[in-house]
Design a protein around this motif. Sequence first.
Motif, PDB file in Angstrom:
ATOM      1  N   LYS A   5      56.073  79.890 -55.593  1.00 16.17           N
ATOM      2  CA  LYS A   5      56.757  80.934 -56.385  1.00 16.17           C
ATOM      3  C   LYS A   5      55.731  81.888 -56.990  1.00 16.17           C
ATOM      4  CE  LYS A   5      60.730  81.418 -59.318  1.00 16.17           C
ATOM      5  NZ  LYS A   5      61.828  81.262 -58.413  1.00 16.17           N
ATOM      6  N   ARG A   6      54.597  81.351 -57.417  1.00 17.08           N
ATOM      7  CA  ARG A   6      53.551  82.188 -57.992  1.00 17.08           C
ATOM      8  C   ARG A   6      52.902  83.057 -56.905  1.00 17.08           C
ATOM      9  NH1 ARG A   6      50.524  78.456 -59.651  1.00 17.08           N
ATOM     10  NH2 ARG A   6      48.801  78.665 -58.212  1.00 17.08           N
ATOM     11  N   LEU A   7      52.662  82.480 -55.716  1.00 15.97           N
ATOM     12  CA  LEU A   7      52.009  83.209 -54.638  1.00 15.97           C
ATOM     13  C   LEU A   7      52.955  84.162 -53.913  1.00 15.97           C
ATOM     14  CD1 LEU A   7      49.868  80.319 -53.123  1.00 15.97           C
ATOM     15  CD2 LEU A   7      49.069  82.214 -54.561  1.00 15.97           C
ATOM     16  N   LEU A   8      54.218  83.779 -53.789  1.00 13.60           N
ATOM     17  CA  LEU A   8      55.223  84.565 -53.074  1.00 13.60           C
ATOM     18  C   LEU A   8      56.474  84.705 -53.942  1.00 13.60           C
ATOM     19  CD1 LEU A   8      54.876  82.706 -49.668  1.00 13.60           C
ATOM     20  CD2 LEU A   8      53.962  84.965 -50.211  1.00 13.60           C
ATOM     21  N   PRO A   9      56.410  85.522 -54.986  1.00 10.59           N
ATOM     22  CA  PRO A   9      57.519  85.586 -55.945  1.00 10.59           C
ATOM     23  C   PRO A   9      58.862  85.983 -55.342  1.00 10.59           C
ATOM     24  CG  PRO A   9      55.887  87.294 -56.391  1.00 10.59           C
ATOM     25  CD  PRO A   9      55.322  86.427 -55.324  1.00 10.59           C
ATOM     26  N   GLY A  10      58.883  86.673 -54.225  1.00  8.34           N
ATOM     27  CA  GLY A  10      60.142  87.071 -53.619  1.00  8.34           C
ATOM     28  C   GLY A  10      60.717  86.067 -52.646  1.00  8.34           C
ATOM     29  N   ALA A  11      60.008  84.985 -52.406  1.00  7.42           N
ATOM     30  CA  ALA A  11      60.460  83.989 -51.436  1.00  7.42           C
ATOM     31  C   ALA A  11      61.730  83.291 -51.922  1.00  7.42           C
ATOM     32  CB  ALA A  11      59.372  82.955 -51.185  1.00  7.42           C
ATOM     33  N   ILE A  12      62.576  82.949 -50.973  1.00  2.00           N
ATOM     34  CA  ILE A  12      63.795  82.203 -51.286  1.00  2.00           C
ATOM     35  C   ILE A  12      63.406  80.744 -51.458  1.00  2.00           C
ATOM     36  CG2 ILE A  12      66.038  81.466 -50.410  1.00  2.00           C
ATOM     37  CD1 ILE A  12      65.824  83.980 -48.552  1.00  2.00           C
ATOM     38  N   GLN A  13      63.834  80.138 -52.540  1.00  4.32           N
ATOM     39  CA  GLN A  13      63.524  78.741 -52.768  1.00  4.32           C
ATOM     40  C   GLN A  13      64.811  77.932 -52.782  1.00  4.32           C
ATOM     41  OE1 GLN A  13      60.837  78.500 -56.182  1.00  4.32           O
ATOM     42  NE2 GLN A  13      59.229  78.361 -54.658  1.00  4.32           N
ATOM     43  N   VAL A  14      64.857  76.957 -51.876  1.00  2.00           N
ATOM     44  CA  VAL A  14      66.025  76.091 -51.729  1.00  2.00           C
ATOM     45  C   VAL A  14      65.612  74.673 -52.110  1.00  2.00           C
ATOM     46  CG1 VAL A  14      67.759  75.190 -50.146  1.00  2.00           C
ATOM     47  CG2 VAL A  14      66.921  77.532 -49.870  1.00  2.00           C
ATOM     48  N   PHE A  15      66.326  74.092 -53.028  1.00  2.00           N
ATOM     49  CA  PHE A  15      66.072  72.714 -53.472  1.00  2.00           C
ATOM     50  C   PHE A  15      66.995  71.806 -52.667  1.00  2.00           C
ATOM     51  CE2 PHE A  15      66.407  68.965 -56.048  1.00  2.00           C
ATOM     52  CZ  PHE A  15      65.188  68.846 -56.686  1.00  2.00           C
ATOM     53  N   LEU A  16      66.439  70.910 -51.897  1.00  2.00           N
ATOM     54  CA  LEU A  16      67.219  69.957 -51.121  1.00  2.00           C
ATOM     55  C   LEU A  16      67.310  68.673 -51.939  1.00  2.00           C
ATOM     56  CD1 LEU A  16      68.660  69.505 -48.440  1.00  2.00           C
ATOM     57  CD2 LEU A  16      66.518  68.663 -47.508  1.00  2.00           C
ATOM     58  N   ALA A  17      68.533  68.340 -52.346  1.00  2.00           N
ATOM     59  CA  ALA A  17      68.747  67.222 -53.264  1.00  2.00           C
ATOM     60  C   ALA A  17      69.626  66.151 -52.620  1.00  2.00           C
ATOM     61  CB  ALA A  17      69.426  67.728 -54.534  1.00  2.00           C
ATOM     62  N   PRO A  18      69.454  64.913 -53.054  1.00  2.00           N
ATOM     63  CA  PRO A  18      70.374  63.875 -52.589  1.00  2.00           C
ATOM     64  C   PRO A  18      71.744  64.102 -53.231  1.00  2.00           C
ATOM     65  CG  PRO A  18      68.976  63.011 -54.314  1.00  2.00           C
ATOM     66  CD  PRO A  18      68.486  64.401 -54.010  1.00  2.00           C
ATOM     67  N   GLY A  19      72.772  63.481 -52.690  1.00  2.00           N
ATOM     68  CA  GLY A  19      74.108  63.602 -53.278  1.00  2.00           C
ATOM     69  C   GLY A  19      74.104  63.205 -54.742  1.00  2.00           C
ATOM     70  N   ASN A  20      73.401  62.132 -55.061  1.00  2.85           N
ATOM     71  CA  ASN A  20      73.195  61.668 -56.438  1.00  2.85           C
ATOM     72  C   ASN A  20      72.075  60.638 -56.427  1.00  2.85           C
ATOM     73  OD1 ASN A  20      74.371  58.992 -55.949  1.00  2.85           O
ATOM     74  ND2 ASN A  20      76.328  60.088 -55.857  1.00  2.85           N
ATOM     75  N   MET A  21      71.638  60.207 -57.583  1.00  2.00           N
ATOM     76  CA  MET A  21      70.495  59.293 -57.665  1.00  2.00           C
ATOM     77  C   MET A  21      70.828  57.912 -57.083  1.00  2.00           C
ATOM     78  SD  MET A  21      68.092  61.201 -58.612  1.00  2.00           S
ATOM     79  CE  MET A  21      66.763  60.075 -58.983  1.00  2.00           C
ATOM     80  N   GLN A  22      72.063  57.479 -57.248  1.00  2.00           N
ATOM     81  CA  GLN A  22      72.464  56.186 -56.685  1.00  2.00           C
ATOM     82  C   GLN A  22      72.356  56.227 -55.164  1.00  2.00           C
ATOM     83  OE1 GLN A  22      73.121  53.276 -58.142  1.00  2.00           O
ATOM     84  NE2 GLN A  22      73.416  52.347 -56.137  1.00  2.00           N
ATOM     85  N   GLU A  23      72.799  57.310 -54.578  1.00  2.00           N
ATOM     86  CA  GLU A  23      72.723  57.471 -53.126  1.00  2.00           C
ATOM     87  C   GLU A  23      71.269  57.462 -52.658  1.00  2.00           C
ATOM     88  OE1 GLU A  23      73.716  61.146 -50.332  1.00  2.00           O
ATOM     89  OE2 GLU A  23      75.485  60.348 -51.368  1.00  2.00           O
ATOM     90  N   LEU A  24      70.407  58.146 -53.385  1.00  2.22           N
ATOM     91  CA  LEU A  24      68.985  58.152 -53.042  1.00  2.22           C
ATOM     92  C   LEU A  24      68.419  56.741 -53.114  1.00  2.22           C
ATOM     93  CD1 LEU A  24      66.348  59.591 -52.341  1.00  2.22           C
ATOM     94  CD2 LEU A  24      66.025  59.977 -54.799  1.00  2.22           C
TER      95      LEU A  24
END
Length: 92
Positions: A5-24
């Motif tokens: 984000k600091r190096l490429l402030p315009g980049a799209i950032q997508v957070f890939l998350a588990p369904g929930n912590m129990q699932e993880l």
Amino acid sequence: AATLKRLLPGAIQVFLAPGNMQELSERLQGRGTESADQFERRMSQAEREMAQVTAFDYVVFNRAEQLDAAVAQIRAILMAEQQRVRPRKIAL
């Protein structure tokens, strides 16, 4: 992610998350690839990472047995970003 984000402030950032912590937890335990200590460290790290989700532009939940849905959501994000009236400017 913060470095990107600091190096490429315009980049799209997508957070890939588990369904929930129990699932993880169940996924990791089911793999059986980590010791108990490694598992605890991994879960603790995941909780810290989940707390940073608001720093991203999008969040996609990778729920168990629904990989195709997560891929479709990422594709939709990319398509939407390509249609922006004011495209993001990224200089490499």
